[in-house]
Design a protein around this motif. Structure first.
Motif, PDB file in Angstrom:
ATOM      1  N   VAL A 275      39.717  53.534  34.993  1.00 37.51           N
ATOM      2  CA  VAL A 275      41.177  53.496  35.098  1.00 37.51           C
ATOM      3  C   VAL A 275      41.632  54.912  35.411  1.00 37.51           C
ATOM      4  O   VAL A 275      41.109  55.885  34.847  1.00 37.51           O
ATOM      5  N   THR A 276      42.591  55.055  36.306  1.00 38.43           N
ATOM      6  CA  THR A 276      43.078  56.382  36.663  1.00 38.43           C
ATOM      7  C   THR A 276      44.510  56.283  37.173  1.00 38.43           C
ATOM      8  O   THR A 276      45.049  55.183  37.351  1.00 38.43           O
ATOM      9  N   TYR A 277      45.134  57.430  37.366  1.00 36.60           N
ATOM     10  CA  TYR A 277      46.456  57.491  37.985  1.00 36.60           C
ATOM     11  C   TYR A 277      46.271  57.876  39.445  1.00 36.60           C
ATOM     12  O   TYR A 277      45.630  58.890  39.744  1.00 36.60           O
ATOM     13  N   GLY A 278      46.818  57.090  40.355  1.00 33.24           N
ATOM     14  CA  GLY A 278      46.669  57.450  41.758  1.00 33.24           C
ATOM     15  C   GLY A 278      47.041  56.318  42.691  1.00 33.24           C
ATOM     16  O   GLY A 278      47.838  55.441  42.363  1.00 33.24           O
ATOM     17  N   ASP A 279      46.421  56.313  43.862  1.00 33.93           N
ATOM     18  CA  ASP A 279      46.712  55.307  44.877  1.00 33.93           C
ATOM     19  C   ASP A 279      45.446  55.045  45.678  1.00 33.93           C
ATOM     20  O   ASP A 279      44.360  55.527  45.346  1.00 33.93           O
ATOM     21  N   GLN A 294      28.469  57.796  43.756  1.00 36.27           N
ATOM     22  CA  GLN A 294      27.291  57.182  43.151  1.00 36.27           C
ATOM     23  C   GLN A 294      27.572  56.575  41.782  1.00 36.27           C
ATOM     24  O   GLN A 294      26.735  55.843  41.241  1.00 36.27           O
ATOM     25  N   MET A 295      28.752  56.880  41.221  1.00 35.45           N
ATOM     26  CA  MET A 295      29.124  56.254  39.950  1.00 35.45           C
ATOM     27  C   MET A 295      29.272  54.757  40.180  1.00 35.45           C
ATOM     28  O   MET A 295      29.957  54.327  41.114  1.00 35.45           O
ATOM     29  N   PRO A 296      28.625  53.915  39.360  1.00 38.36           N
ATOM     30  CA  PRO A 296      28.669  52.471  39.587  1.00 38.36           C
ATOM     31  C   PRO A 296      30.083  51.904  39.735  1.00 38.36           C
ATOM     32  O   PRO A 296      30.328  51.056  40.594  1.00 38.36           O
ATOM     33  N   ALA A 297      31.013  52.378  38.910  1.00 37.63           N
ATOM     34  CA  ALA A 297      32.383  51.854  38.979  1.00 37.63           C
ATOM     35  C   ALA A 297      33.031  52.180  40.316  1.00 37.63           C
ATOM     36  O   ALA A 297      33.804  51.367  40.858  1.00 37.63           O
ATOM     37  N   VAL A 298      32.726  53.365  40.876  1.00 37.08           N
ATOM     38  CA  VAL A 298      33.259  53.732  42.189  1.00 37.08           C
ATOM     39  C   VAL A 298      32.562  52.918  43.274  1.00 37.08           C
ATOM     40  O   VAL A 298      33.194  52.380  44.190  1.00 37.08           O
ATOM     41  N   LYS A 299      31.254  52.822  43.188  1.00 35.46           N
ATOM     42  CA  LYS A 299      30.469  52.088  44.172  1.00 35.46           C
ATOM     43  C   LYS A 299      30.904  50.622  44.256  1.00 35.46           C
ATOM     44  O   LYS A 299      30.927  50.015  45.333  1.00 35.46           O
ATOM     45  N   ALA A 302      35.373  49.086  41.205  1.00 30.80           N
ATOM     46  CA  ALA A 302      35.879  48.591  39.925  1.00 30.80           C
ATOM     47  C   ALA A 302      36.827  49.637  39.346  1.00 30.80           C
ATOM     48  O   ALA A 302      36.576  50.233  38.288  1.00 30.80           O
ATOM     49  N   ILE A 303      37.918  49.877  40.084  1.00 29.30           N
ATOM     50  CA  ILE A 303      38.858  50.944  39.742  1.00 29.30           C
ATOM     51  C   ILE A 303      40.271  50.379  39.614  1.00 29.30           C
ATOM     52  O   ILE A 303      40.738  49.638  40.484  1.00 29.30           O
ATOM     53  N   VAL A 304      40.944  50.738  38.528  1.00 28.95           N
ATOM     54  CA  VAL A 304      42.362  50.422  38.358  1.00 28.95           C
ATOM     55  C   VAL A 304      43.118  51.724  38.561  1.00 28.95           C
ATOM     56  O   VAL A 304      42.983  52.658  37.765  1.00 28.95           O
ATOM     57  N   ASN A 305      43.877  51.811  39.640  1.00 28.16           N
ATOM     58  CA  ASN A 305      44.658  53.033  39.886  1.00 28.16           C
ATOM     59  C   ASN A 305      46.135  52.749  39.639  1.00 28.16           C
ATOM     60  O   ASN A 305      46.772  51.977  40.348  1.00 28.16           O
ATOM     61  N   GLU A 333      45.149  43.681  36.407  1.00 23.68           N
ATOM     62  CA  GLU A 333      44.492  44.761  37.145  1.00 23.68           C
ATOM     63  C   GLU A 333      43.076  44.995  36.613  1.00 23.68           C
ATOM     64  O   GLU A 333      42.124  45.186  37.381  1.00 23.68           O
ATOM     65  N   LEU A 334      42.923  44.989  35.312  1.00 22.39           N
ATOM     66  CA  LEU A 334      41.607  45.172  34.706  1.00 22.39           C
ATOM     67  C   LEU A 334      40.685  44.013  35.045  1.00 22.39           C
ATOM     68  O   LEU A 334      39.487  44.198  35.315  1.00 22.39           O
ATOM     69  N   ASP A 335      41.246  42.816  35.059  1.00 23.92           N
ATOM     70  CA  ASP A 335      40.477  41.618  35.394  1.00 23.92           C
ATOM     71  C   ASP A 335      39.929  41.705  36.815  1.00 23.92           C
ATOM     72  O   ASP A 335      38.762  41.374  37.083  1.00 23.92           O
ATOM     73  N   GLU A 336      40.778  42.144  37.734  1.00 24.65           N
ATOM     74  CA  GLU A 336      40.349  42.279  39.132  1.00 24.65           C
ATOM     75  C   GLU A 336      39.228  43.304  39.262  1.00 24.65           C
ATOM     76  O   GLU A 336      38.249  43.091  39.989  1.00 24.65           O
ATOM     77  N   ALA A 337      39.354  44.422  38.547  1.00 25.68           N
ATOM     78  CA  ALA A 337      38.305  45.447  38.591  1.00 25.68           C
ATOM     79  C   ALA A 337      36.997  44.908  38.011  1.00 25.68           C
ATOM     80  O   ALA A 337      35.911  45.173  38.550  1.00 25.68           O
TER      81      ALA A 337
END
Length: 342
Positions: A275-279, A294-299, A302-305, A333-337
Motif C-alpha cells: 500500500v502506498t500514496y501515489g498514482d 523484483q519485489m514480488p508485490a511489485v512484480k 499487487a499494489i494499492v496506490n 482496493e486491497l481485494d483487487e491487489a
C-alpha cells in the motif's frame, strides 16, 4: 503577520484570550455548574505530562489530525479544529465525513486552524477552549507547554503519531467526560469492521507493507511505515498481517517509519501486498526500477496506490468518522491487489 511579530504577540494574545474566557465563564457560571452535574475531576497521564480537568469542558478545541472526529462522533461540536490538508477534495479544509457529521448535528463549521507551519497558538487561544484534545498528534514538549497556557491539553499516550484509533477515542472521550460513550463507539466500529472484512476473504492473512515517501527521482532507499504506525496497525484490524521483514525491522526502532537501501529490497520477498500514496506513474516507476521491480508485490502488480488529493487517500489511517465512510472502498482496493498475487 510575519513570524517574528507573531511570536512576539503570542503571549499577549494568549493572555487576552484567557481574560476573555474568564469574563465569559463568569457570566455563565450557573449554567456551567448545572452542566457539571456528576462530573468528577479527570486526571490523564500521557507522554508529555499529566493533565487534570477540574470541570466539565463546555468548549472543546482540537489540534492535529482527526482529534475533532472523537467529540463529533459523540455529538459534541468543537469550537476549533485543524484544517484538513490531505485528502481534501474540494479545498474547504473539511473532509466529507466531517461535513456529513456537521450537517447531521445541524452545526456550522468550527474555526479551522491552519497548521501548515505548525500549531497556530493564537487561533487556538481565540476560541477560548476549556480543553484541547491531541490524543493522536505529534506535539513537541514546547507545543504542549504553550498550549497548556491556554487550557488543559491531552497529548498522545506514548508515541508521537502512534496512537491507535481505539486509544485515540479512549483518551479524547475521557477528557470530555464521555468515556462510556467512547467505549460504545469503539465497539460499534469494531463490529462494522468485522462485518465488512468478512465480505473480503481474499485478503485474509496477506502480508502487507506500507511503502512511503517514495521519491521517483531517487529510488536508492525503500521507505516504509513500521508496525508502530497506525497505518500498519490497521492491517491487523482488516485480517491481514505484518510481513516478518517489517516486524523485524520495527523491533530495531521506536520510530513510525524506517528504510533500507534498494540493494536490500529482496528482504521484502515476504510481502504479498504493498500500500502506498501515489498514482499510476509511481507504480510504473517501481515496475521500471531494476531492483524494486523484483519485489514480488511489485512484480505481481499487487499494489494499492492511494491518491493524496482524494478522500480515499486517508483510508489507510483509520479515524472515528472516516472508517464508516471509506472502509468498503479501501477493502475493494486491497481485494483487487490480493487477486493479482501469484
Amino acid at each position: 503577520m510575519n513570524r517574528p511579530s507573531r511570536a512576539f504577540a503570542l503571549p499577549v494574545a494568549i493572555s487576552a484570550a484567557l481574560v476573555l474566557s474568564a469574563c465569559s465563564s463568569s457570566g455563565t457560571s450557573a449554567d456551567a455548574e448545572a452542566g457539571d452535574g456528576d462530573w468528577a475531576p479527570v486526571t490523564i497521564e500521557h507522554a508529555l505530562g499529566t493533565t487534570k480537568i477540574e470541570s466539565k469542558p463546555e468548549r472543546v478545541a482540537t489540534v492535529n489530525w482527526a482529534n475533532h472526529e472523537v467529540p463529533l462522533a459523540l455529538g459534541v461540536v468543537p469550537v476549533g479544529m485543524a484544517s484538513a490538508d490531505f485528502g481534501d477534495d474540494d479545498g474547504n479544509g473539511v473532509l466529507p465525513w466531517v461535513e456529513d457529521k456537521l450537517d447531521e448535528l445541524d452545526a456550522e463549521t468550527p474555526t479551522l486552524f491552519d497548521e501548515t507551519d505548525g500549531i497556530d497558538f493564537e487561533a487556538v487561544a481565540d476560541t477560548q477552549p476549556d480543553v484541547i484534545l491531541a490524543g493522536y498528534s505529534g506535539l513537541s514538549q514546547e507545543d504542549y507547554d504553550t498550549l497548556s497556557e491556554i487550557a488543559p491539553v491531552v497529548a498522545y499516550p506514548e508515541t508521537a503519531w502512534g496512537t491507535p484509533w481505539r486509544e485515540m477515542i479512549e483518551i479524547n472521550s475521557e477528557a470530555i467526560g464521555m468515556k462510556n460513550e467512547g467505549e460504545e463507539l469503539i465497539a460499534d466500529l469494531e463490529s462494522e469492521i468485522d462485518s465488512a472484512v468478512s465480505e473480503h476473504p481474499a485478503i485474509k492473512d496477506k502480508s502487507t507493507m506500507f511503502l512511503t515517501h517514495v521519491d521517483p527521482s531517487d529510488l536508492s532507499e525503500v521507505n516504509f511505515y513500521t508496525t508502530h504506525d497506525t497505518r500498519a496497525m490497521f492491517f491487523e484490524d482488516l485480517g491481514m498481517k505484518a510481513p516478518a521483514s517489517i516486524a523485524k525491522a520495527s523491533e530495531e526502532t521506536d520510530q513510525f517509519s524506517s528504510q533500507v537501501s534498494a540493494e536490500q529490497a529482496d528482504v521484502f520477498d515476504d510481502v504479498d501486498i504493498i500500500v502506498t500514496y501515489g498514482d499510476d506513474k509511481l507504480v510504473k516507476t517501481l515496475e521500471d526500477d531494476e531492483l524494486l521491480s523484483q519485489m514480488p508485490a511489485v512484480k505481481n502488480d499487487a499494489i494499492v496506490n492511494l491518491p493524496g488529493d482524494q478522500p480515499l487517500g486517508t483510508a489507510a489511517n483509520p479515524t472515528p468518522l472516516s472508517i464508516s465512510y471509506i472502509l468498503d472502498d479501501y477493502l475493494d482496493e486491497l481485494d483487487e491487489a490480493a487477486s493479482n498475487q501469484k
